[in-house]
Design a protein around this motif. Structure first.
Motif, PDB file in Angstrom:
ATOM      1  N   LEU A  87       6.930 -24.143 -20.463  1.00  0.00           N
ATOM      2  CA  LEU A  87       5.939 -24.179 -19.385  1.00  0.00           C
ATOM      3  C   LEU A  87       4.633 -23.516 -19.798  1.00  0.00           C
ATOM      4  CD1 LEU A  87       8.316 -23.290 -16.431  1.00  0.00           C
ATOM      5  CD2 LEU A  87       7.281 -25.514 -16.872  1.00  0.00           C
ATOM      6  N   SER A  88       4.705 -22.539 -20.690  1.00  0.00           N
ATOM      7  CA  SER A  88       3.491 -21.830 -21.091  1.00  0.00           C
ATOM      8  C   SER A  88       2.536 -22.730 -21.855  1.00  0.00           C
ATOM      9  CB  SER A  88       3.845 -20.596 -21.934  1.00  0.00           C
ATOM     10  OG  SER A  88       4.523 -20.971 -23.117  1.00  0.00           O
ATOM     11  N   SER A  89       3.052 -23.749 -22.537  1.00  0.00           N
ATOM     12  CA  SER A  89       2.192 -24.683 -23.268  1.00  0.00           C
ATOM     13  C   SER A  89       1.986 -25.978 -22.489  1.00  0.00           C
ATOM     14  CB  SER A  89       2.787 -24.992 -24.647  1.00  0.00           C
ATOM     15  OG  SER A  89       4.027 -25.654 -24.527  1.00  0.00           O
ATOM     16  N   ARG A  90       2.370 -25.965 -21.209  1.00  0.00           N
ATOM     17  CA  ARG A  90       2.141 -27.080 -20.288  1.00  0.00           C
ATOM     18  C   ARG A  90       2.924 -28.338 -20.670  1.00  0.00           C
ATOM     19  NH1 ARG A  90      -2.423 -27.350 -17.329  1.00  0.00           N
ATOM     20  NH2 ARG A  90      -1.326 -29.127 -16.411  1.00  0.00           N
ATOM     21  N   LEU A 145       2.729 -17.126 -17.299  1.00  0.00           N
ATOM     22  CA  LEU A 145       3.552 -17.780 -16.286  1.00  0.00           C
ATOM     23  C   LEU A 145       3.760 -16.868 -15.087  1.00  0.00           C
ATOM     24  CD1 LEU A 145       6.326 -19.449 -18.490  1.00  0.00           C
ATOM     25  CD2 LEU A 145       4.213 -20.470 -17.622  1.00  0.00           C
ATOM     26  N   ILE A 146       3.888 -17.481 -13.920  1.00  0.00           N
ATOM     27  CA  ILE A 146       4.210 -16.734 -12.709  1.00  0.00           C
ATOM     28  C   ILE A 146       5.532 -17.251 -12.159  1.00  0.00           C
ATOM     29  CG2 ILE A 146       1.839 -16.137 -12.083  1.00  0.00           C
ATOM     30  CD1 ILE A 146       1.803 -18.526 -10.215  1.00  0.00           C
ATOM     31  N   LEU A 148      10.956 -20.344  -9.026  1.00  0.00           N
ATOM     32  CA  LEU A 148       9.998 -21.424  -9.256  1.00  0.00           C
ATOM     33  C   LEU A 148       8.934 -20.873 -10.199  1.00  0.00           C
ATOM     34  CD1 LEU A 148       9.393 -24.358  -8.155  1.00  0.00           C
ATOM     35  CD2 LEU A 148       7.652 -23.256  -6.765  1.00  0.00           C
ATOM     36  N   THR A 149       8.761 -21.504 -11.339  1.00  0.00           N
ATOM     37  CA  THR A 149       7.881 -20.991 -12.390  1.00  0.00           C
ATOM     38  C   THR A 149       6.795 -22.003 -12.709  1.00  0.00           C
ATOM     39  OG1 THR A 149       9.748 -19.764 -13.333  1.00  0.00           O
ATOM     40  CG2 THR A 149       7.820 -20.061 -14.732  1.00  0.00           C
TER      41      THR A 149
END
Length: 314
Positions: free
Chosen positions: A136-139, A155-156, A267-268
């Motif tokens: 997720l950090s690199s989309r 990320l959140i 949910l991230t």
């Protein structure tokens, strides 16, 4: 003389050579001839003033500098994909949303997508369930559902809630192996369990079963669908979120002396996506669907209410 900056077209060729392991495989992926792939790699090496790729009879091997360029190319490729998802149309909701989650959440994601697109039909939703969670950090995806908090500073995580789990089996298995339909503290070692694939460092829900004495695992799979099919076929007890059995006829819940631990999910998403309307509102829609599921769980787990005696009519 300064070295030239590499062109994206040449970096893309290098990336596919790395992925395919040969010039031939890269050419097939890109629609190029092997000689064109070799010429592109040669131009890249000339621009950088160093050798990057060595061809051998077994394929190719790459210099350290080439691997560093590949990492940059992969990041750029992900950014391009994310940019394509973010753009398009005059509506702030036009574009794609890519959601990554465990396969047990697929129905909930489909329900959230159905509700969301009734209001915003210009949004396209892609839901993926993979054995390897995407980055997720690199989309690689816009939204993820995870069983733990992320460690990335970009990320959140927002807690979705705790899922109560139970053990279920087919009527055939229960009649054969557990007719009392009750699992006591000393019964685990005598039962068969259908569980997820083994995880590194002893993680995963199956570890709770092992700690209670379980040692018989005739079927393992990372696919929830496969595990449920095996359990319905009588292969053993399977762990399932309470309430979800309504969608899986043929599975019967077993009473437990000691309840299983609940599973907390989050949910991230990338923190930059909080301001994107379609991402923010789809996340809210998914949270609402999940909250409804948790409410149904709580109602199913609540003790039956005592009925008030009716007044007699004389």
């Amino acid at each position: 003389m300064e070295n030239k900056l590499p062109a994206w077209d040449d970096l893309r060729v290098l990336l596919e050579v790395h992925r395919g392991g040969s010039f031939l495989a890269a050419g097939l992926q890109l629609g190029l001839s092997t000689s064109t792939v070799a010429r592109r790699i040669g131009a890249l090496e000339k621009d950088l003033g160093r050798a990057l790729v060595h061809r051998t009879s077994q394929g190719v091997w790459l210099e350290k500098e080439a691997l560093e360029l590949i990492a940059l190319a992969e990041g750029f490729e992900q950014s391009l994909r994310a940019h394509r998802r973010d753009g398009g149309g005059s509506s702030p909701y036009a574009g794609r949303i890519r959601v990554s989650l465990p396969d047990g959440f697929l129905v909930g994601a489909a329900e959230a997508a159905t509700r969301f697109r009734r209001l915003h039909p210009e949004t396209l939703v892609e839901v993926i369930s993979e054995l390897r969670f995407v980055d997720l950090s690199s989309r690689e995806a816009d939204i993820g559902v995870r069983g733990g908090r992320s460690s990335s500073p970009v990320l959140i995580d927002k807690p979705l809630g705790d899922v109560v789990t139970g053990l279920y089996a087919s009527a055939e298995y229960l009649a054969r192996a557990l007719p009392k339909r009750f699992l006591g503290a000393d019964d685990y070692r005598e039962q068969d369990f259908v569980v997820e694939d083994e995880t590194p460092r002893g993680q995963g829900p199956s570890q709770w079963l092992i700690q209670r004495g379980a040692c018989r695992f005739p079927f393992r799979s990372n696919s929830m669908e496969a595990r449920l099919h095996a359990a319905k076929g009588g292969m053993g007890l399977v762990m399932l979120g309470v309430g979800a059995e309504q969608e899986h006829l043929g599975l019967i819940r077993v009473r437990l002396e000691t309840p299983l631990p609940s599973l907390r999910f989050y949910l991230t998403m990338h923190k930059d996506l909080r301001k994107v309307p379609r991402i923010r509102e789809f996340a809210a829609t998914f949270e609402a669907v999940f909250a409804e599921y948790l409410a149904a769980q709580a109602e199913a787990e609540a003790p039956p209410r005592s009925k008030r005696p009716r007044a007699r009519v004389r």
